[in-house]
Design a protein around this motif. Structure first.
Motif, PDB file in Angstrom:
ATOM      1  N   VAL A 197       0.950  -1.218  -0.003  1.00 18.70           N
ATOM      2  CA  VAL A 197       0.088   0.111   0.063  1.00 18.70           C
ATOM      3  C   VAL A 197       0.915   1.108   0.125  1.00 18.70           C
ATOM      4  N   ASP A 198       0.880   2.074  -1.036  1.00 22.71           N
ATOM      5  CA  ASP A 198       1.696   3.433  -0.885  1.00 22.71           C
ATOM      6  C   ASP A 198       0.457   4.380  -0.690  1.00 22.71           C
ATOM      7  N   LEU A 199       0.857   5.035   0.464  1.00 26.69           N
ATOM      8  CA  LEU A 199      -0.113   5.843   1.132  1.00 26.69           C
ATOM      9  C   LEU A 199       0.158   7.327   0.392  1.00 26.69           C
ATOM     10  N   ILE A 200       1.107   7.548  -0.336  1.00 22.92           N
ATOM     11  CA  ILE A 200       1.087   8.830  -1.031  1.00 22.92           C
ATOM     12  C   ILE A 200       0.497   8.915  -2.251  1.00 22.92           C
ATOM     13  N   LYS A 201       0.676   7.695  -3.117  1.00 27.95           N
ATOM     14  CA  LYS A 201       0.011   7.543  -4.235  1.00 27.95           C
ATOM     15  C   LYS A 201      -1.498   7.029  -4.285  1.00 27.95           C
ATOM     16  N   ARG A 202      -1.784   6.494  -3.053  1.00 32.27           N
ATOM     17  CA  ARG A 202      -3.297   5.848  -2.844  1.00 32.27           C
ATOM     18  C   ARG A 202      -3.316   4.803  -3.518  1.00 32.27           C
ATOM     19  N   THR A 203      -2.299   4.032  -3.919  1.00 29.27           N
ATOM     20  CA  THR A 203      -2.161   2.545  -4.677  1.00 29.27           C
ATOM     21  C   THR A 203      -2.128   1.535  -3.644  1.00 29.27           C
ATOM     22  N   VAL A 204      -2.915   0.363  -4.320  1.00 30.39           N
ATOM     23  CA  VAL A 204      -2.737  -0.876  -3.711  1.00 30.39           C
ATOM     24  C   VAL A 204      -2.380  -1.854  -4.746  1.00 30.39           C
ATOM     25  N   THR A 205      -1.346  -2.703  -4.387  1.00 30.60           N
ATOM     26  CA  THR A 205      -1.120  -4.012  -5.374  1.00 30.60           C
ATOM     27  C   THR A 205      -0.772  -5.047  -4.641  1.00 30.60           C
ATOM     28  N   ARG A 206      -1.136  -6.256  -5.157  1.00 32.70           N
ATOM     29  CA  ARG A 206      -0.700  -7.467  -4.570  1.00 32.70           C
ATOM     30  C   ARG A 206      -0.002  -8.162  -5.752  1.00 32.70           C
ATOM     31  N   GLY A 207       1.231  -8.957  -5.376  1.00 35.22           N
ATOM     32  CA  GLY A 207       1.826  -9.820  -6.560  1.00 35.22           C
ATOM     33  C   GLY A 207       1.876  -8.855  -7.805  1.00 35.22           C
ATOM     34  N   GLY A 208       2.148  -7.683  -7.739  1.00 33.56           N
ATOM     35  CA  GLY A 208       2.366  -6.664  -8.813  1.00 33.56           C
ATOM     36  C   GLY A 208       1.070  -6.370  -9.571  1.00 33.56           C
ATOM     37  N   ARG A 209       0.051  -7.015  -8.995  1.00 31.07           N
ATOM     38  CA  ARG A 209      -1.474  -6.693  -9.608  1.00 31.07           C
ATOM     39  C   ARG A 209      -2.041  -5.452  -8.937  1.00 31.07           C
ATOM     40  N   THR A 210      -2.581  -4.527  -9.752  1.00 33.08           N
ATOM     41  CA  THR A 210      -3.156  -3.413  -8.924  1.00 33.08           C
ATOM     42  C   THR A 210      -4.666  -3.707  -8.686  1.00 33.08           C
ATOM     43  N   ILE A 211      -4.883  -3.252  -7.433  1.00 30.63           N
ATOM     44  CA  ILE A 211      -6.189  -3.243  -6.716  1.00 30.63           C
ATOM     45  C   ILE A 211      -6.892  -2.133  -6.333  1.00 30.63           C
ATOM     46  N   ASP A 212      -7.941  -2.119  -6.985  1.00 28.34           N
ATOM     47  CA  ASP A 212      -9.076  -0.767  -6.727  1.00 28.34           C
ATOM     48  C   ASP A 212      -9.804  -0.807  -5.408  1.00 28.34           C
ATOM     49  N   LEU A 213      -9.540   0.048  -4.386  1.00 34.98           N
ATOM     50  CA  LEU A 213     -10.275  -0.085  -3.367  1.00 34.98           C
ATOM     51  C   LEU A 213     -11.040   1.510  -3.211  1.00 34.98           C
ATOM     52  N   GLN A 214     -12.315   1.314  -2.616  1.00 34.68           N
ATOM     53  CA  GLN A 214     -12.799   2.473  -2.133  1.00 34.68           C
ATOM     54  C   GLN A 214     -12.294   3.103  -1.056  1.00 34.68           C
ATOM     55  N   PRO A 215     -12.542   4.538  -0.893  1.00 35.45           N
ATOM     56  CA  PRO A 215     -11.976   5.318   0.222  1.00 35.45           C
ATOM     57  C   PRO A 215     -11.895   4.692   1.533  1.00 35.45           C
ATOM     58  N   ARG A 216     -13.082   4.107   2.058  1.00 36.57           N
ATOM     59  CA  ARG A 216     -13.124   3.706   3.202  1.00 36.57           C
ATOM     60  C   ARG A 216     -12.536   2.197   3.372  1.00 36.57           C
ATOM     61  N   GLU A 217     -12.322   1.496   2.223  1.00 37.02           N
ATOM     62  CA  GLU A 217     -11.687   0.196   2.197  1.00 37.02           C
ATOM     63  C   GLU A 217     -10.177   0.374   2.483  1.00 37.02           C
ATOM     64  N   PHE A 218      -9.760   1.495   1.871  1.00 39.98           N
ATOM     65  CA  PHE A 218      -8.319   1.875   1.789  1.00 39.98           C
ATOM     66  C   PHE A 218      -8.070   2.204   3.250  1.00 39.98           C
ATOM     67  N   SER A 219      -8.748   2.663   3.885  1.00 39.43           N
ATOM     68  CA  SER A 219      -8.450   3.371   5.343  1.00 39.43           C
ATOM     69  C   SER A 219      -8.430   2.003   6.231  1.00 39.43           C
ATOM     70  N   LEU A 220      -9.511   1.209   5.878  1.00 41.66           N
ATOM     71  CA  LEU A 220      -9.524   0.024   6.583  1.00 41.66           C
ATOM     72  C   LEU A 220      -8.360  -0.883   6.415  1.00 41.66           C
ATOM     73  N   LEU A 221      -7.753  -1.098   5.382  1.00 43.27           N
ATOM     74  CA  LEU A 221      -6.581  -1.852   4.925  1.00 43.27           C
ATOM     75  C   LEU A 221      -5.478  -1.185   5.592  1.00 43.27           C
ATOM     76  N   GLU A 222      -5.395   0.124   5.310  1.00 41.67           N
ATOM     77  CA  GLU A 222      -4.154   0.724   6.136  1.00 41.67           C
ATOM     78  C   GLU A 222      -4.106   0.553   7.814  1.00 41.67           C
ATOM     79  N   ILE A 223      -5.282   0.600   8.388  1.00 40.39           N
ATOM     80  CA  ILE A 223      -5.063   0.342   9.670  1.00 40.39           C
ATOM     81  C   ILE A 223      -4.817  -1.231  10.122  1.00 40.39           C
ATOM     82  N   LEU A 224      -5.296  -1.980   9.169  1.00 40.87           N
ATOM     83  CA  LEU A 224      -4.919  -3.238   9.620  1.00 40.87           C
ATOM     84  C   LEU A 224      -3.491  -3.734   9.239  1.00 40.87           C
ATOM     85  N   MET A 225      -2.874  -2.849   8.211  1.00 41.77           N
ATOM     86  CA  MET A 225      -1.518  -3.378   7.806  1.00 41.77           C
ATOM     87  C   MET A 225      -0.477  -2.569   8.931  1.00 41.77           C
TER      88      MET A 225
END
Length: 225
Positions: free
Chosen positions: A135-163
């Motif tokens: 998770v890149d907090l500056i670019k607001r991007t999420v990738t797994r295994g090099g694959r881009t994952i699109d998240l909604q803002p609240r999903e992104f915040s939830l993932l950030e807290i978990l990580m």
């Protein structure tokens, strides 16, 4: 603090603006939602206080548009609409807090001060990794295994807290407080719904599961042990 107050009721707006100024803060008052969004593109604020019902552009749409434009200033919804579903809707739109009218200015000021004390992004890690999930907090991007994952803002915040708490169990109450800024139980399945959506995006397409449900406790994100 520099505060943008967006309120079309002149009496309420002038009362709150005067209170902020008397407390030593700079405060701009705008009465139209569309004008406020244009103004936000040019001026950076520490806090945004926004009424939900506004001419030009309603408060929900304003905050959604601001978040989409990368404006990260904490937002407090100030409104006469006080139902649980309305509060959830406001927080889902990108709001950080919700205060129902009629309100005490001292409480509004306290909430604004509390939001302003949140650590700025540059004081925190800006690249989070768990296994092949990044998770890149500056670019607001999420990738797994090099694959881009699109998240909604609240999903992104939830993932950030978990990580940020990798390997720790976070309870439903902790997530309500940290992601939605709820300090009460809204009696909805908002946490469970977002966990399910997040799991479908970051785990289901991949072989290894990272997001785990800990029965009767909460949720934890970590690589297999």
């Amino acid at each position: 603090m520099r505060i943008l107050l967006i309120e079309d009721d002149r009496t309420t707006g002038e009362y709150a603006a005067r209170g902020f100024i008397e407390a030593g803060h700079a405060c701009d008052l705008i009465t139209d939602g569309r004008q406020a969004l244009i103004h936000l593109a040019d001026v950076t604020y520490d806090i945004i206080v926004v009424d939900r019902m506004l001419p030009g552009l309603d408060g929900l749409s304003l905050v959604k548009a601001a978040r989409a434009a990368g404006i990260k200033s904490p937002a407090i919804f100030l409104t006469s609409i006080g139902g649980v579903d309305d509060r959830v809707e406001g927080l889902e739109a990108g709001g950080d807090d919700y205060l129902v009218k009629p309100f005490a200015f001292s409480e509004l000021l306290a909430r604004a001060n509390a939001l302003s004390r949140r650590p700025p992004l540059q004081d925190q890690k800006t690249l989070l990794r768990t296994a092949d999930l990044e998770v890149d907090l500056i670019k607001r991007t999420v990738t797994r295994g090099g694959r881009t994952i699109d998240l909604q803002p609240r999903e992104f915040s939830l993932l950030e807290i978990l990580m940020r708490n990798e390997g720790r169990v976070l309870t439903r109450t902790m997530l309500l407080e940290r992601v939605w800024d709820f300090h009460f139980d809204p009696k909805t399945s908002v946490v469970e719904t977002h966990i399910s959506r997040l799991r479908a995006k970051i785990d289901r397409p991949f072989e290894v599961q990272l997001l785990h449900t800990v029965r009767n406790s909460g949720y934890s994100l970590h690589a297999p042990r």
